[in-house]
Scaffold this motif. Structure first.
Motif, PDB file in Angstrom:
ATOM      1  N   ASP A  86       0.870  -1.179   0.000  1.00 11.82           N
ATOM      2  CA  ASP A  86       0.000   0.000   0.000  1.00 11.82           C
ATOM      3  C   ASP A  86       0.906   1.228   0.000  1.00 11.82           C
ATOM      4  O   ASP A  86       1.506   1.568   1.021  1.00 11.82           O
ATOM      5  N   THR A  87       1.032   1.869  -1.161  1.00 14.43           N
ATOM      6  CA  THR A  87       1.971   2.988  -1.271  1.00 14.43           C
ATOM      7  C   THR A  87       1.460   4.246  -0.569  1.00 14.43           C
ATOM      8  O   THR A  87       2.267   5.077  -0.135  1.00 14.43           O
ATOM      9  N   SER A  88       0.149   4.392  -0.453  1.00 14.03           N
ATOM     10  CA  SER A  88      -0.384   5.583   0.217  1.00 14.03           C
ATOM     11  C   SER A  88      -0.141   5.517   1.722  1.00 14.03           C
ATOM     12  O   SER A  88       0.148   6.527   2.368  1.00 14.03           O
ATOM     13  N   GLU A  89      -0.242   4.321   2.274  1.00  6.19           N
ATOM     14  CA  GLU A  89      -0.013   4.130   3.712  1.00  6.19           C
ATOM     15  C   GLU A  89       1.425   3.722   4.018  1.00  6.19           C
ATOM     16  O   GLU A  89       1.798   3.567   5.184  1.00  6.19           O
ATOM     17  N   ARG A  90       2.214   3.474   2.956  1.00  9.13           N
ATOM     18  CA  ARG A  90       3.582   2.976   3.110  1.00  9.13           C
ATOM     19  C   ARG A  90       3.611   1.740   4.015  1.00  9.13           C
ATOM     20  O   ARG A  90       4.247   1.734   5.079  1.00  9.13           O
ATOM     21  N   SER A  91       2.948   0.707   3.548  1.00  6.49           N
ATOM     22  CA  SER A  91       2.870  -0.515   4.339  1.00  6.49           C
ATOM     23  C   SER A  91       2.861  -1.727   3.420  1.00  6.49           C
ATOM     24  O   SER A  91       2.433  -1.654   2.266  1.00  6.49           O
ATOM     25  N   VAL A  92       3.368  -2.838   3.942  1.00  2.17           N
ATOM     26  CA  VAL A  92       3.310  -4.107   3.222  1.00  2.17           C
ATOM     27  C   VAL A  92       2.315  -5.005   3.943  1.00  2.17           C
ATOM     28  O   VAL A  92       2.200  -4.981   5.168  1.00  2.17           O
ATOM     29  N   HIS A  93       1.597  -5.804   3.152  1.00  4.47           N
ATOM     30  CA  HIS A  93       0.501  -6.591   3.693  1.00  4.47           C
ATOM     31  C   HIS A  93       0.741  -8.077   3.464  1.00  4.47           C
ATOM     32  O   HIS A  93       1.334  -8.489   2.461  1.00  4.47           O
ATOM     33  N   PHE A  94       0.227  -8.879   4.399  1.00  8.87           N
ATOM     34  CA  PHE A  94       0.393 -10.329   4.365  1.00  8.87           C
ATOM     35  C   PHE A  94      -0.973 -10.988   4.481  1.00  8.87           C
ATOM     36  O   PHE A  94      -1.951 -10.368   4.889  1.00  8.87           O
ATOM     37  N   GLU A  95      -1.022 -12.275   4.135  1.00 11.63           N
ATOM     38  CA  GLU A  95      -2.283 -13.007   4.232  1.00 11.63           C
ATOM     39  C   GLU A  95      -2.765 -13.053   5.675  1.00 11.63           C
ATOM     40  O   GLU A  95      -3.952 -12.911   5.959  1.00 11.63           O
ATOM     41  N   ASN A  96      -1.836 -13.266   6.588  1.00  8.88           N
ATOM     42  CA  ASN A  96      -2.162 -13.282   8.015  1.00  8.88           C
ATOM     43  C   ASN A  96      -1.240 -12.309   8.743  1.00  8.88           C
ATOM     44  O   ASN A  96      -0.058 -12.246   8.467  1.00  8.88           O
ATOM     45  N   GLY A  97      -1.787 -11.551   9.636  1.00  2.86           N
ATOM     46  CA  GLY A  97      -0.965 -10.624  10.395  1.00  2.86           C
ATOM     47  C   GLY A  97      -1.196  -9.181  10.009  1.00  2.86           C
ATOM     48  O   GLY A  97      -1.719  -8.874   8.933  1.00  2.86           O
ATOM     49  N   ALA A  98      -0.790  -8.302  10.904  1.00  2.63           N
ATOM     50  CA  ALA A  98      -0.980  -6.877  10.694  1.00  2.63           C
ATOM     51  C   ALA A  98      -0.008  -6.349   9.645  1.00  2.63           C
ATOM     52  O   ALA A  98       1.094  -6.874   9.480  1.00  2.63           O
ATOM     53  N   PRO A  99      -0.411  -5.298   8.921  1.00  2.00           N
ATOM     54  CA  PRO A  99       0.495  -4.688   7.944  1.00  2.00           C
ATOM     55  C   PRO A  99       1.752  -4.163   8.631  1.00  2.00           C
ATOM     56  O   PRO A  99       1.749  -3.823   9.818  1.00  2.00           O
ATOM     57  N   LEU A 100       2.826  -4.101   7.856  1.00  2.09           N
ATOM     58  CA  LEU A 100       4.110  -3.616   8.359  1.00  2.09           C
ATOM     59  C   LEU A 100       4.404  -2.284   7.683  1.00  2.09           C
ATOM     60  O   LEU A 100       4.496  -2.199   6.454  1.00  2.09           O
ATOM     61  N   VAL A 101       4.559  -1.245   8.482  1.00  2.00           N
ATOM     62  CA  VAL A 101       4.782   0.103   7.963  1.00  2.00           C
ATOM     63  C   VAL A 101       6.267   0.305   7.685  1.00  2.00           C
ATOM     64  O   VAL A 101       7.122  -0.181   8.432  1.00  2.00           O
ATOM     65  N   TYR A 102       6.561   1.007   6.601  1.00  2.00           N
ATOM     66  CA  TYR A 102       7.944   1.297   6.242  1.00  2.00           C
ATOM     67  C   TYR A 102       8.123   2.781   5.962  1.00  2.00           C
ATOM     68  O   TYR A 102       7.177   3.482   5.595  1.00  2.00           O
ATOM     69  N   SER A 103       9.337   3.268   6.149  1.00  3.11           N
ATOM     70  CA  SER A 103       9.687   4.599   5.647  1.00  3.11           C
ATOM     71  C   SER A 103      10.350   4.451   4.278  1.00  3.11           C
ATOM     72  O   SER A 103      10.158   5.270   3.385  1.00  3.11           O
ATOM     73  N   HIS A 104      11.139   3.364   4.131  1.00  2.00           N
ATOM     74  CA  HIS A 104      11.779   3.028   2.863  1.00  2.00           C
ATOM     75  C   HIS A 104      11.648   1.523   2.651  1.00  2.00           C
ATOM     76  O   HIS A 104      11.904   0.740   3.571  1.00  2.00           O
ATOM     77  N   LEU A 105      11.267   1.145   1.451  1.00  2.00           N
ATOM     78  CA  LEU A 105      11.044  -0.256   1.121  1.00  2.00           C
ATOM     79  C   LEU A 105      12.022  -0.671   0.025  1.00  2.00           C
ATOM     80  O   LEU A 105      12.177   0.032  -0.983  1.00  2.00           O
ATOM     81  N   VAL A 106      12.676  -1.801   0.221  1.00  2.00           N
ATOM     82  CA  VAL A 106      13.645  -2.312  -0.746  1.00  2.00           C
ATOM     83  C   VAL A 106      13.147  -3.651  -1.284  1.00  2.00           C
ATOM     84  O   VAL A 106      12.901  -4.583  -0.515  1.00  2.00           O
ATOM     85  N   LEU A 107      13.030  -3.741  -2.596  1.00  3.95           N
ATOM     86  CA  LEU A 107      12.641  -4.987  -3.246  1.00  3.95           C
ATOM     87  C   LEU A 107      13.906  -5.685  -3.742  1.00  3.95           C
ATOM     88  O   LEU A 107      14.603  -5.183  -4.621  1.00  3.95           O
ATOM     89  N   ALA A 108      14.177  -6.831  -3.152  1.00  4.61           N
ATOM     90  CA  ALA A 108      15.328  -7.653  -3.550  1.00  4.61           C
ATOM     91  C   ALA A 108      14.807  -9.068  -3.782  1.00  4.61           C
ATOM     92  O   ALA A 108      15.271 -10.033  -3.179  1.00  4.61           O
ATOM     93  N   VAL A 109      13.820  -9.160  -4.664  1.00 10.02           N
ATOM     94  CA  VAL A 109      13.015 -10.381  -4.797  1.00 10.02           C
ATOM     95  C   VAL A 109      13.557 -11.356  -5.833  1.00 10.02           C
ATOM     96  O   VAL A 109      12.959 -12.408  -6.078  1.00 10.02           O
ATOM     97  N   GLY A 110      14.673 -11.023  -6.475  1.00 12.97           N
ATOM     98  CA  GLY A 110      15.339 -11.980  -7.341  1.00 12.97           C
ATOM     99  C   GLY A 110      14.647 -12.239  -8.665  1.00 12.97           C
ATOM    100  O   GLY A 110      13.916 -11.394  -9.198  1.00 12.97           O
ATOM    101  N   ALA A 111      14.854 -13.435  -9.182  1.00 15.35           N
ATOM    102  CA  ALA A 111      14.334 -13.816 -10.494  1.00 15.35           C
ATOM    103  C   ALA A 111      13.829 -15.248 -10.439  1.00 15.35           C
ATOM    104  O   ALA A 111      14.173 -16.016  -9.532  1.00 15.35           O
ATOM    105  N   ASN A 112      13.006 -15.598 -11.408  1.00 16.54           N
ATOM    106  CA  ASN A 112      12.452 -16.945 -11.500  1.00 16.54           C
ATOM    107  C   ASN A 112      13.021 -17.666 -12.712  1.00 16.54           C
ATOM    108  O   ASN A 112      13.272 -17.043 -13.745  1.00 16.54           O
ATOM    109  N   PRO A 113      13.198 -18.980 -12.628  1.00 16.46           N
ATOM    110  CA  PRO A 113      13.673 -19.722 -13.791  1.00 16.46           C
ATOM    111  C   PRO A 113      12.679 -19.655 -14.952  1.00 16.46           C
ATOM    112  O   PRO A 113      11.465 -19.729 -14.745  1.00 16.46           O
ATOM    113  N   VAL A 114      13.208 -19.511 -16.132  1.00 18.65           N
ATOM    114  CA  VAL A 114      12.361 -19.541 -17.338  1.00 18.65           C
ATOM    115  C   VAL A 114      11.924 -20.985 -17.575  1.00 18.65           C
ATOM    116  O   VAL A 114      12.727 -21.920 -17.474  1.00 18.65           O
TER     117      VAL A 114
END
Length: 384
Positions: A86-114
């Motif tokens: 959620d970019t307006s609230e600056r938070s990441v959300h999960f299926e279970n659990g409360a959202p996690l608020v961030y000031s800065h978010l880093v995506l280091a999610v890698g790559a998938n095999p073709v």
């Protein structure tokens, strides 16, 4: 300076590099690292030569998530899947659990095999190795096998082929290209490389696409053009990686081949950054160790309050094939020049030069790899 909360999504080398560098610069900033797996720290490149070096999967992990959390004074949440940002609230959300608020978010999610569009009831059982869990499954399946077919004669496919052949497995490598390492080597060097690995026990079937894989009595039958067929005990795919962009796409972040970032590693949305195999900067996706190191240091400095432009010097890539040690510095796609190939004692040297002799790239094989340092110093930077 202390930030309120930095959240890093991804526990591979990219994620841990930026966390380690940021903690070195700021001992107080709150850092939370989210990982879809166990979050243990290990060297992913080690997977392609662990067999010959005698490394079992559990021995590849350098530090557990608990150890990394203690070493870096961070919070690590393993087996945590981010469902939305959620970019307006600056938070990441999960299926279970409360959202996690961030000031800065880093995506280091890698790559998938073709995954190739291959027909047949054996196609779904093709293995690919992109992380330690994949490698553990590969090793478990390998125990009673003798013949491994590998799809893809690129860097990773050739490294695994060399590793398997060194342990006396029968190995057959398929590729649609006319040579191994087709994107990295000129034809003469490609042939030299092929000959060395063939001598080591690797069988190449080139200019060939696998169309269908049938499974019969536990064996796999790989069918290709004109009725050709090879029987194998296992099939491993190593045809390349595709940046993982699903989360970024759903968030509305600009995507091209990868997650588009600027020279400060920021995405199209403020305070969201990306690095590693998932990221694209200046039109380049560089899924190698050195680019991650440079990106991690630059991003950490920026997050610590010192905006730092990402720069890439010339960064040769080592191909871990002991049967033919190889180091390549591919010329930029837009570079105009020609290959000049020279056979040296126990090796081959290929230089890519422009019309006035400036060095734009190189490929060193065998004994010629000793010239890496001197030639690297002559190359232009990748990103200045």
């Amino acid at each position: 300076m202390s930030l309120s909360s930095v959240v890093v999504v991804g526990s591979g080398l990219a994620g841990y590099t930026v966390v380690r560098e940021l903690r070195r610069l700021d001992s107080d900033v709150s850092i939370t690292l989210l990982s879809a797996d166990h979050a243990g720290f290990y060297s992913k490149p080690m997977l392609s030569n662990a067999l010959a070096t005698g490394k079992i999967p559990d021995a590849i992990i350098n530090s557990s998530a608990e150890q990394m959390a203690e070493q870096l004074s961070i919070t690590i949440r393993p087996y945590t899947h981010v469902d939305a940002i959620d970019t307006s609230e600056r938070s990441v959300h999960f299926e279970n659990g409360a959202p996690l608020v961030y000031s800065h978010l880093v995506l280091a999610v890698g790559a998938n095999p073709v995954r190739l569009p291959i027909l047949g009831d054996g196609a779904d059982e093709i293995l690919s190795i992109n992380n330690l869990d994949d490698y553990r499954k590969f090793r478990e399946n390998l125990e009673d096998k003798r013949h491994v077919a590998i799809l893809g004669a690129g860097l990773i496919g050739c490294e695994f082929a060399n590793d398997l052949a060194a342990k006396r497995y029968q190995v057959t490598v398929f590729d649609v290209s006319s040579q191994p390492l087709g994107r990295l080597l000129p034809p003469e060097a490609g042939q030299f490389f092929r000959d060395k690995l063939t001598t080591a026990g690797v069988n190449f079937v080139l200019d060939t696409a696998i169309e269908k894989i049938d499974k019969v009595n536990g064996s796999y039958y790989l069918h290709y053009r004109d009725g050709g067929m090879v029987q194998a005990d296992m099939v491993l795919s190593a045809v390349g990686l595709q940046p993982h962009t699903n989360l970024a796409t759903a968030t509305g972040i600009q995507i091209n081949r990868g997650i588009v970032i600027d020279r400060y590693l920021q995405t199209s949305i403020q305070n969201i950054y990306a690095l590693g195999d998932c990221a694209e900067v200046a039109g380049k996706v560089l899924p190698f160790i050195l680019p991650i190191s440079y990106a991690g240091r630059a991003l950490a400095a920026t997050l610590a309050g010192n905006p730092t432009l990402l720069r890439y010097p010339a960064m040769p890539v080592m191909v871990k094939t002991p049967a033919c040690p190889t180091i390549v510095a591919p010329p930029a796609a837009e570079a105009e020049g020609i290959w000049k190939v020279e056979t040296v004692e126990n090796g081959m040297k290929a230089l890519y030069q422009d019309k006035v002799g400036n060095l734009l790239g190189f490929a060193l094989l065998g004994a010629a790899t000793s010239e890496r340092g001197a030639l690297t110093a002559l190359l232009p930077p990748i990103l200045d």
